[in-house]
Scaffold this motif. Structure first.
Motif, PDB file in Angstrom:
ATOM      1  N   CYS A 111      -8.818   4.475   1.608  1.00 43.10           N
ATOM      2  CA  CYS A 111      -8.453   4.075   2.971  1.00 43.10           C
ATOM      3  C   CYS A 111      -9.122   4.953   4.017  1.00 43.10           C
ATOM      4  O   CYS A 111      -9.237   4.571   5.185  1.00 43.10           O
ATOM      5  CB  CYS A 111      -6.939   4.070   3.156  1.00 43.10           C
ATOM      6  N   TYR A 134      -8.176   1.534  10.123  1.00 45.17           N
ATOM      7  CA  TYR A 134      -7.125   2.541   9.973  1.00 45.17           C
ATOM      8  C   TYR A 134      -6.239   2.613  11.212  1.00 45.17           C
ATOM      9  O   TYR A 134      -5.006   2.588  11.127  1.00 45.17           O
ATOM     10  CB  TYR A 134      -7.736   3.904   9.674  1.00 45.17           C
ATOM     11  N   PHE A 177      -3.654  -0.370  11.887  1.00 39.55           N
ATOM     12  CA  PHE A 177      -2.512  -0.369  10.977  1.00 39.55           C
ATOM     13  C   PHE A 177      -1.653   0.888  11.140  1.00 39.55           C
ATOM     14  O   PHE A 177      -0.468   0.870  10.813  1.00 39.55           O
ATOM     15  CB  PHE A 177      -2.977  -0.523   9.531  1.00 39.55           C
ATOM     16  N   HIS A 207       1.743  -7.302   5.765  1.00 38.65           N
ATOM     17  CA  HIS A 207       1.573  -6.957   7.173  1.00 38.65           C
ATOM     18  C   HIS A 207       0.228  -7.533   7.614  1.00 38.65           C
ATOM     19  O   HIS A 207      -0.814  -7.153   7.074  1.00 38.65           O
ATOM     20  CB  HIS A 207       1.604  -5.435   7.339  1.00 38.65           C
ATOM     21  N   LEU A 231      -2.533  -8.307  10.674  1.00 37.02           N
ATOM     22  CA  LEU A 231      -3.003  -7.987  12.012  1.00 37.02           C
ATOM     23  C   LEU A 231      -4.292  -8.740  12.293  1.00 37.02           C
ATOM     24  O   LEU A 231      -5.156  -8.858  11.416  1.00 37.02           O
ATOM     25  CB  LEU A 231      -3.273  -6.488  12.158  1.00 37.02           C
ATOM     26  N   THR A 285      -4.843  -8.821   6.087  1.00 33.45           N
ATOM     27  CA  THR A 285      -3.522  -8.748   5.475  1.00 33.45           C
ATOM     28  C   THR A 285      -3.421  -7.487   4.646  1.00 33.45           C
ATOM     29  O   THR A 285      -4.258  -7.221   3.786  1.00 33.45           O
ATOM     30  CB  THR A 285      -3.250  -9.968   4.579  1.00 33.45           C
ATOM     31  N   GLN A 286      -2.396  -6.691   4.916  1.00 30.22           N
ATOM     32  CA  GLN A 286      -2.137  -5.455   4.168  1.00 30.22           C
ATOM     33  C   GLN A 286      -0.880  -5.630   3.320  1.00 30.22           C
ATOM     34  O   GLN A 286       0.137  -6.112   3.807  1.00 30.22           O
ATOM     35  CB  GLN A 286      -1.933  -4.276   5.122  1.00 30.22           C
ATOM     36  N   CYS A 334       1.536  -3.335   0.423  1.00 30.02           N
ATOM     37  CA  CYS A 334       1.760  -2.022  -0.168  1.00 30.02           C
ATOM     38  C   CYS A 334       2.679  -2.159  -1.366  1.00 30.02           C
ATOM     39  O   CYS A 334       3.722  -2.815  -1.289  1.00 30.02           O
ATOM     40  CB  CYS A 334       2.376  -1.067   0.847  1.00 30.02           C
ATOM     41  N   TYR A 342      -2.435   0.117  -1.818  1.00 29.48           N
ATOM     42  CA  TYR A 342      -2.595  -0.721  -0.634  1.00 29.48           C
ATOM     43  C   TYR A 342      -3.705  -1.727  -0.899  1.00 29.48           C
ATOM     44  O   TYR A 342      -4.800  -1.358  -1.350  1.00 29.48           O
ATOM     45  CB  TYR A 342      -2.961   0.129   0.581  1.00 29.48           C
ATOM     46  N   TYR A 344      -5.943  -4.799   0.905  1.00 29.13           N
ATOM     47  CA  TYR A 344      -6.355  -5.370   2.183  1.00 29.13           C
ATOM     48  C   TYR A 344      -7.211  -6.609   1.922  1.00 29.13           C
ATOM     49  O   TYR A 344      -8.197  -6.540   1.177  1.00 29.13           O
ATOM     50  CB  TYR A 344      -7.162  -4.360   3.000  1.00 29.13           C
TER      51      TYR A 344
END
Length: 245
Positions: free
Chosen positions: A8, A18, A21, A159, A161, A170-171, A173, A187, A189
């Motif tokens: 990341c 980074y 988020f 999540h 954004l 799309t994230q 975890c 994570y 993405y």
């Protein structure tokens, strides 16, 4: 700090997303207030990431050095507005020996990302060598008794954004392992623009208050105060330690 940064921070595509988020970083205000309280003019930001705190500290005319082992994240820091006000170094705490800093900070749970004991000891020693006699080290760490990994595992909703210039990302975890004091996270993405999926695996270490204080004492620090994180009461400790010369 660890020799190999998490993807990341090290993957250029993840480094660019980074900040979105990470959010508004309300946690940084407390560090600026502590710098003011200590009268710190020369500050070392260890694990500076994209430079959010370093640049805010430099706005007041302070001399600020930001150091981070991940080249991609340092490049993001260098590209920010007024980046020339900060000295950026790709490296770890051992890269700045003799700096003579009044204050060193580790935000964003950097202390937990340094999960290997040898790396933690090298970091504490490196910061000690970068501080002037009587200088301070300030950092936060999550309290293990709160068992935050259980909360993370229960909250597995994606999540999403829509990031300017990049598009929807799309994230997700996932807590992949809990073998205390280590917790492993994954994570994932997904970039809608081209469907690429990038995975970042992380390991963080939970140290209780006694362990942190013992390791600080062993590397030449005196714990001045242990505070609550004002934006996360009951969940974290903020350690204020002084180089004990």
């Amino acid at each position: 700090m660890t020799t190999d940064p998490d993807p990341c921070y090290a993957d250029p595509r993840l480094a660019r997303i980074y900040d979105p988020f990470a959010g508004d970083r309300e946690d940084l205000t407390a560090y600026i207030e502590i710098a003011d309280q200590l009268g710190a003019d020369k500050i070392l930001d260890v694990g500076c990431g994209t430079g959010a705190l370093a640049l805010r500290l430099a706005e007041g005319g302070r001399t600020v050095v930001g150091v981070d082992p991940a080249a991609a994240i340092v490049e993001i820091a260098k590209s920010r507005d007024r980046a020339q006000q900060v000295t950026w170094i790709q490296g770890d705490a051992t890269s700045v020996s003799g700096l003579g800093a009044d204050l060193a900070v580790m935000t964003g749970h950097v202390a937990q990302v340094i999960f290997a004991e040898d790396d933690w000891k090298r970091t504490l020693q490196g910061v000690h060598d970068a501080l002037r006699p009587g200088g301070h080290l300030v950092f936060e760490t999550r309290r293990p008794e709160g068992r935050p990994w259980e909360r993370w595992a229960a909250n597995d909703a994606p999540h999403i954004l829509d990031i300017p210039g990049i598009g929807p990302v799309t994230q997700r975890c996932e807590v992949t392992d809990v073998s205390l004091p280590l917790v492993s996270l994954r994570y994932t993405y997904e970039f809608e623009v081209d469907g690429e999926v990038v995975v970042s695996d992380s390991i963080i270490r939970f140290r209780d208050r006694d362990e942190v204080e013992l390791t600080l004492a062993a590397h030449g620090y005196r714990v001045v105060e242990v505070r609550e994180a004002p934006d996360r009461p009951g969940r974290e400790f903020v350690f204020i330690a002084q180089r004990a010369d």
